[in-house]
Design a protein around this motif. Structure first.
Motif, PDB file in Angstrom:
ATOM      1  N   ARG A  59      -0.581  -2.002 -10.935  1.00 50.62           N
ATOM      2  CA  ARG A  59       0.079  -1.176 -11.909  1.00 50.62           C
ATOM      3  C   ARG A  59      -0.702   0.048 -11.982  1.00 50.62           C
ATOM      4  N   ASP A  60      -2.088   0.038 -12.186  1.00 52.27           N
ATOM      5  CA  ASP A  60      -2.821   1.300 -12.714  1.00 52.27           C
ATOM      6  C   ASP A  60      -2.480   2.286 -11.395  1.00 52.27           C
ATOM      7  N   ASN A  61      -2.413   1.609 -10.273  1.00 54.63           N
ATOM      8  CA  ASN A  61      -2.418   2.671  -8.943  1.00 54.63           C
ATOM      9  C   ASN A  61      -1.014   2.879  -8.649  1.00 54.63           C
ATOM     10  N   GLU A  62      -0.057   2.395  -9.402  1.00 52.76           N
ATOM     11  CA  GLU A  62       1.464   2.599  -9.149  1.00 52.76           C
ATOM     12  C   GLU A  62       1.843   2.182  -7.755  1.00 52.76           C
ATOM     13  N   LEU A  63       1.601   0.964  -7.394  1.00 54.32           N
ATOM     14  CA  LEU A  63       1.572   0.332  -6.157  1.00 54.32           C
ATOM     15  C   LEU A  63       2.855  -0.450  -6.084  1.00 54.32           C
ATOM     16  N   GLN A  64       3.792  -0.606  -5.216  1.00 53.79           N
ATOM     17  CA  GLN A  64       4.908  -1.354  -5.103  1.00 53.79           C
ATOM     18  C   GLN A  64       4.650  -2.928  -5.060  1.00 53.79           C
ATOM     19  N   VAL A  65       5.131  -3.611  -5.769  1.00 57.31           N
ATOM     20  CA  VAL A  65       4.926  -5.177  -5.982  1.00 57.31           C
ATOM     21  C   VAL A  65       6.224  -5.790  -5.801  1.00 57.31           C
ATOM     22  N   VAL A  66       6.273  -6.609  -4.884  1.00 56.50           N
ATOM     23  CA  VAL A  66       7.563  -7.497  -4.897  1.00 56.50           C
ATOM     24  C   VAL A  66       7.192  -9.137  -4.590  1.00 56.50           C
TER      25      VAL A  66
ATOM     26  N   VAL B 210       2.591  -1.767   7.088  1.00 61.14           N
ATOM     27  CA  VAL B 210       2.303  -1.525   5.612  1.00 61.14           C
ATOM     28  C   VAL B 210       1.020  -2.237   5.382  1.00 61.14           C
ATOM     29  N   LYS B 211       0.032  -1.777   4.767  1.00 61.36           N
ATOM     30  CA  LYS B 211      -0.962  -2.808   4.476  1.00 61.36           C
ATOM     31  C   LYS B 211      -0.639  -3.206   3.128  1.00 61.36           C
ATOM     32  N   CYS B 212      -0.826  -4.479   2.739  1.00 64.87           N
ATOM     33  CA  CYS B 212      -0.452  -5.289   1.784  1.00 64.87           C
ATOM     34  C   CYS B 212      -1.634  -6.332   1.276  1.00 64.87           C
ATOM     35  N   VAL B 213      -1.582  -6.794   0.102  1.00 67.49           N
ATOM     36  CA  VAL B 213      -2.288  -8.046  -0.412  1.00 67.49           C
ATOM     37  C   VAL B 213      -1.337  -9.025  -1.042  1.00 67.49           C
ATOM     38  N   ILE B 214      -1.179 -10.136  -0.478  1.00 70.09           N
ATOM     39  CA  ILE B 214      -0.359 -11.372  -0.698  1.00 70.09           C
ATOM     40  C   ILE B 214      -1.194 -11.938  -1.751  1.00 70.09           C
ATOM     41  N   VAL B 215      -0.654 -12.199  -3.237  1.00 73.10           N
ATOM     42  CA  VAL B 215      -1.316 -12.838  -4.224  1.00 73.10           C
ATOM     43  C   VAL B 215      -0.393 -14.140  -4.557  1.00 73.10           C
ATOM     44  N   ASN B 216      -1.185 -15.052  -4.608  1.00 79.56           N
ATOM     45  CA  ASN B 216      -0.493 -16.392  -4.914  1.00 79.56           C
ATOM     46  C   ASN B 216      -0.443 -16.531  -6.338  1.00 79.56           C
TER      47      ASN B 216
ATOM     48  N   GLY C 128       0.859  -1.180   0.112  1.00 79.18           N
ATOM     49  CA  GLY C 128       0.086  -0.004  -0.087  1.00 79.18           C
ATOM     50  C   GLY C 128       0.935   1.075  -0.025  1.00 79.18           C
ATOM     51  N   VAL C 129       1.795   1.272  -0.957  1.00 78.94           N
ATOM     52  CA  VAL C 129       2.912   2.216  -1.007  1.00 78.94           C
ATOM     53  C   VAL C 129       2.965   2.673  -2.553  1.00 78.94           C
ATOM     54  N   THR C 130       2.679   3.877  -2.844  1.00 73.27           N
ATOM     55  CA  THR C 130       2.952   4.182  -4.387  1.00 73.27           C
ATOM     56  C   THR C 130       4.249   4.117  -4.523  1.00 73.27           C
ATOM     57  N   LEU C 131       4.700   4.266  -5.821  1.00 67.16           N
ATOM     58  CA  LEU C 131       5.981   4.259  -6.398  1.00 67.16           C
ATOM     59  C   LEU C 131       6.895   5.333  -6.026  1.00 67.16           C
ATOM     60  N   SER C 132       5.908   6.542  -5.904  1.00 69.66           N
ATOM     61  CA  SER C 132       6.487   7.648  -5.286  1.00 69.66           C
ATOM     62  C   SER C 132       6.602   7.789  -3.704  1.00 69.66           C
ATOM     63  N   GLY C 133       6.212   6.785  -3.125  1.00 68.23           N
ATOM     64  CA  GLY C 133       6.416   6.671  -1.561  1.00 68.23           C
ATOM     65  C   GLY C 133       5.381   7.046  -0.721  1.00 68.23           C
ATOM     66  N   LYS C 134       4.305   7.368  -1.316  1.00 67.59           N
ATOM     67  CA  LYS C 134       2.985   7.616  -0.601  1.00 67.59           C
ATOM     68  C   LYS C 134       2.042   6.656  -0.117  1.00 67.59           C
ATOM     69  N   ALA C 135       1.379   6.848   0.819  1.00 69.44           N
ATOM     70  CA  ALA C 135       0.551   5.704   1.481  1.00 69.44           C
ATOM     71  C   ALA C 135      -0.679   5.493   0.416  1.00 69.44           C
ATOM     72  N   PHE C 136      -1.214   4.626   0.146  1.00 70.43           N
ATOM     73  CA  PHE C 136      -2.200   4.316  -0.710  1.00 70.43           C
ATOM     74  C   PHE C 136      -3.465   4.621  -0.110  1.00 70.43           C
TER      75      PHE C 136
ATOM     76  N   ASP D 103      -8.979   1.163   3.643  1.00 67.67           N
ATOM     77  CA  ASP D 103      -9.346  -0.250   3.566  1.00 67.67           C
ATOM     78  C   ASP D 103      -9.153  -1.008   2.201  1.00 67.67           C
ATOM     79  N   TRP D 104      -8.358  -0.358   1.285  1.00 65.02           N
ATOM     80  CA  TRP D 104      -8.127  -0.874   0.042  1.00 65.02           C
ATOM     81  C   TRP D 104      -7.671  -2.475  -0.076  1.00 65.02           C
ATOM     82  N   ALA D 105      -6.974  -2.872   0.592  1.00 59.90           N
ATOM     83  CA  ALA D 105      -6.372  -4.096   1.072  1.00 59.90           C
ATOM     84  C   ALA D 105      -7.584  -5.060   0.971  1.00 59.90           C
ATOM     85  N   GLU D 106      -8.509  -4.861   2.192  1.00 58.98           N
ATOM     86  CA  GLU D 106      -9.485  -5.595   2.321  1.00 58.98           C
ATOM     87  C   GLU D 106     -10.485  -5.634   0.969  1.00 58.98           C
TER      88      GLU D 106
END
Length: 110
Positions: free
Chosen positions: A89-96, A64-70, A13-21, A25-28
């Motif tokens: 991608r559309d919301n420029e969220l960091q994915v690792v 940091v709020k996250c969504v874990i995708v298998n 839940g952090v954008t590529l520019s470092g801001k909180a998304f 409750d986006w993850a839920e």
């Protein structure tokens, strides 16, 4: 021959520019949208709608709020996989790519 374990991707839940998304409750919401994708398909009955899919779960990791995708979701329903990855991608969220390790109980003090 054993198959490789599917990879896990953490949408943070952090954008590529470092801001909180936002919203908070986006993850839920995202995990809830994919809650019907379960091993063995959707099982009907009372309470079938309650709970998250094991392929897409919300978590808070180091505050940091996250969504874990298998990655197994890709084989089960490619459109659901595309939806969640395009959301990131559309919301420029960091994915690792990472692996969620089980919590180890703390040893009692001696």
């Amino acid at each position: 021959m054993s198959a490789d374990k599917p990879r896990e991707f953490f949408i943070q839940g952090v954008t590529l520019s470092g801001k909180a998304f936002r919203p908070s409750d986006w993850a839920e919401r995202l995990a809830g949208a994919l809650s019907s994708f379960r091993p063995g398909g959707g099982q009907g009955g009372i309470g079938a709608h309650i709970g998250y899919s094991p392929y897409c779960v919300p978590r808070v990791i180091e505050n940091v709020k996250c969504v874990i995708v298998n990655e197994a979701l890709r084989g089960i329903e490619p459109m659901a996989w595309d939806f969640v990855m395009n959301f990131a991608r559309d919301n420029e969220l960091q994915v690792v790519e990472a692996c969620l390790l089980p919590e180890v109980p703390a040893k009692p003090a001696e």
